[in-house]
Scaffold this motif. Structure first.
Motif, PDB file in Angstrom:
ATOM      1  N   UNK A 254      -7.396  12.381 -10.428  1.00 22.19           N
ATOM      2  CA  UNK A 254      -7.734  12.992 -11.562  1.00 22.19           C
ATOM      3  C   UNK A 254      -6.851  14.006 -12.252  1.00 22.19           C
ATOM      4  N   UNK A 255      -6.903  13.965 -13.452  1.00 19.93           N
ATOM      5  CA  UNK A 255      -5.902  14.496 -14.344  1.00 19.93           C
ATOM      6  C   UNK A 255      -6.366  15.388 -15.406  1.00 19.93           C
TER       7      UNK A 255
ATOM      8  N   UNK B 208      -7.544   8.282 -15.765  1.00 15.75           N
ATOM      9  CA  UNK B 208      -8.413   9.360 -15.166  1.00 15.75           C
ATOM     10  C   UNK B 208      -8.364  10.716 -15.698  1.00 15.75           C
ATOM     11  N   UNK B 209      -7.971  10.765 -17.089  1.00 16.62           N
ATOM     12  CA  UNK B 209      -7.672  12.039 -17.393  1.00 16.62           C
ATOM     13  C   UNK B 209      -9.036  12.565 -18.203  1.00 16.62           C
ATOM     14  N   UNK B 210      -8.877  14.166 -18.177  1.00 16.82           N
ATOM     15  CA  UNK B 210     -10.034  14.739 -18.897  1.00 16.82           C
ATOM     16  C   UNK B 210      -9.368  15.884 -19.783  1.00 16.82           C
ATOM     17  N   UNK B 211      -9.774  15.999 -21.070  1.00 16.10           N
ATOM     18  CA  UNK B 211      -9.122  16.850 -21.932  1.00 16.10           C
ATOM     19  C   UNK B 211      -9.709  18.273 -22.074  1.00 16.10           C
ATOM     20  N   UNK B 212      -9.146  19.372 -21.487  1.00 14.91           N
ATOM     21  CA  UNK B 212      -9.536  20.570 -21.823  1.00 14.91           C
ATOM     22  C   UNK B 212      -8.197  21.338 -22.268  1.00 14.91           C
TER      23      UNK B 212
ATOM     24  N   UNK C 208      -8.754  17.971  -6.563  1.00 16.65           N
ATOM     25  CA  UNK C 208      -7.327  17.448  -6.184  1.00 16.65           C
ATOM     26  C   UNK C 208      -6.665  16.856  -7.586  1.00 16.65           C
ATOM     27  N   UNK C 209      -7.147  17.280  -8.688  1.00 19.24           N
ATOM     28  CA  UNK C 209      -6.530  17.018  -9.890  1.00 19.24           C
ATOM     29  C   UNK C 209      -5.114  17.769 -10.049  1.00 19.24           C
TER      30      UNK C 209
END
Length: 363
Positions: free
Chosen positions: A18-19, A35-39, A91-92
């Motif tokens: 995860x990224x 696998x990325x999430x934008x914050x 574990x991102x």
């Protein structure tokens, strides 16, 4: 304070790590990793203002403005959101565009709050360069088998029975025809490329002798296969799947009528059938010239009659469309193609040929 940088990009792909992407939403929407999430640390407006400041007054002034825009209250909110994400994804890894200030500040704020996270060395740019270079190398050195066949032959069905494949249409979220659009929108070009790069690298790591794909043009809907990779794919052999016309009608009916109608109804409720009909009708309008006026009117009338009556009636226009429109077009494409034909057969014969090719050296 020790802030960890990592550049083991291969393990990120193989382990589907995860990224956490802290770039602005506009950057994320243009393209990110599967696998990325934008914050984001800065929203679009804040990023724009900092960018203008950087161009006019330099880095120091831009950093100062950024700290002003992201005050203590905003910082606390950002840290809370990142920590919430990391509690679910411990574990991102973290990245911004170049792996510099935005991800560095994020990393230090998290460290101060008691949470450690590694960030990508060189950020988004370095990781994407790795993906492009590695995929081009792998596509050059991997033997490809292309499954061809007339429209409705069940190529995707066959592809899904094999374990050494990459589903290009699945990644593109488009079935590669005038009627191939799904309800969900297609990915951005960069998102499509990154997903393809991931799949190629993962495929190679599994140790397959061949990569199996469907026979596609470079464009799949509005996205396209990167040029070098497309050229490498087409240094391939063609395996042609033969399926009787009546069976192809059933396959097409199941996919484009039964399954699509069910999906439209699930998403849009009672309006779903009408929206499905409008989409199909628009598909015929797009190919009106190539169909010819007479055939176009016949098919449109059959579509309207079937929509008002029994769904089974759709099989009549499907048969006309396959035999009189798509089949001659595919025959022309095959005659024009420079791909060597390795094998021809029905679904089980093609399946066995491809499975056996993994054990032999003749391809």
């Amino acid at each position: 304070m020790s802030l960890v940088l990592i550049d083991d990009f291969l393990s990120i792909v193989l382990e589907n790590k995860p990224l956490l992407d802290v770039r602005a939403p506009v950057e994320f929407e243009k393209g990110a990793f599967p696998t990325s999430t934008n914050i984001p640390i800065l929203d679009d407006k804040q990023r724009h203002l900092v960018g203008i400041c950087y161009k006019k007054n330099g880095n120091e002034a831009a950093v100062k403005l950024g700290k002003k825009l992201v005050n203590k209250e905003v910082q606390a909110q950002r840290v809370f959101e990142w920590k919430t994400y990391l509690s679910e994804n411990p574990y991102a890894y973290l990245y911004c565009f170049r792996g510099g200030q935005r991800s560095g500040i994020t990393q230090s704020w998290l460290e101060e709050s008691g949470v450690s996270i590694s960030r990508l060395k060189g950020g988004y740019k370095a990781f994407r360069n790795f993906l492009m270079e590695k995929s081009q190398e792998l596509s050059t050195n991997t033997k490809t088998i292309i499954i061809g066949g007339n429209t409705g032959s069940g190529k995707t069905i066959l592809l899904n029975r094999l374990d050494n494949t990459v589903d290009l249409e699945g990644l593109a979220k488009h079935r590669g025809s005038s009627f191939g659009k799904f309800i969900s929108s297609q990915p951005s070009q960069i998102d499509f490329e990154n997903a393809l790069y991931y799949k190629l690298i993962q495929h190679s790591a599994q140790g397959h002798k061949h990569l199996v794909i469907e026979h596609e043009s470079r464009n799949i809907g509005r996205v396209y296969i990167p040029e070098v990779i497309f050229e490498n794919f087409n240094k391939a052999g063609l395996v042609i799947l033969h399926t009787p016309l009546d069976e192809r009608v059933e396959i097409t009916y199941e996919e484009y009528i039964i399954n699509d109608l069910a999906e439209y109804t699930t998403i849009f409720g009672q309006e779903g059938r009408v929206k499905w009909y409008e989409n199909m009708s628009a598909g015929f309008d797009r190919i009106k010239k190539r169909l010819g006026s007479e055939r176009y009117l016949i098919i449109k009338n059959l579509l309207a009659q079937s929509f008002a009556g029994s769904d089974e009636g759709h099989k009549e226009w499907i048969k006309i469309l396959l035999s009189e429109y798509y089949d001659p077009m595919y025959e022309y494409q095959i005659k024009k193609s420079s791909l060597p034909i390795l094998f021809e057969g029905n679904a089980q014969e093609v399946f066995e040929f491809i499975k056996n090719s993994e054990k032999s050296e003749f391809i």
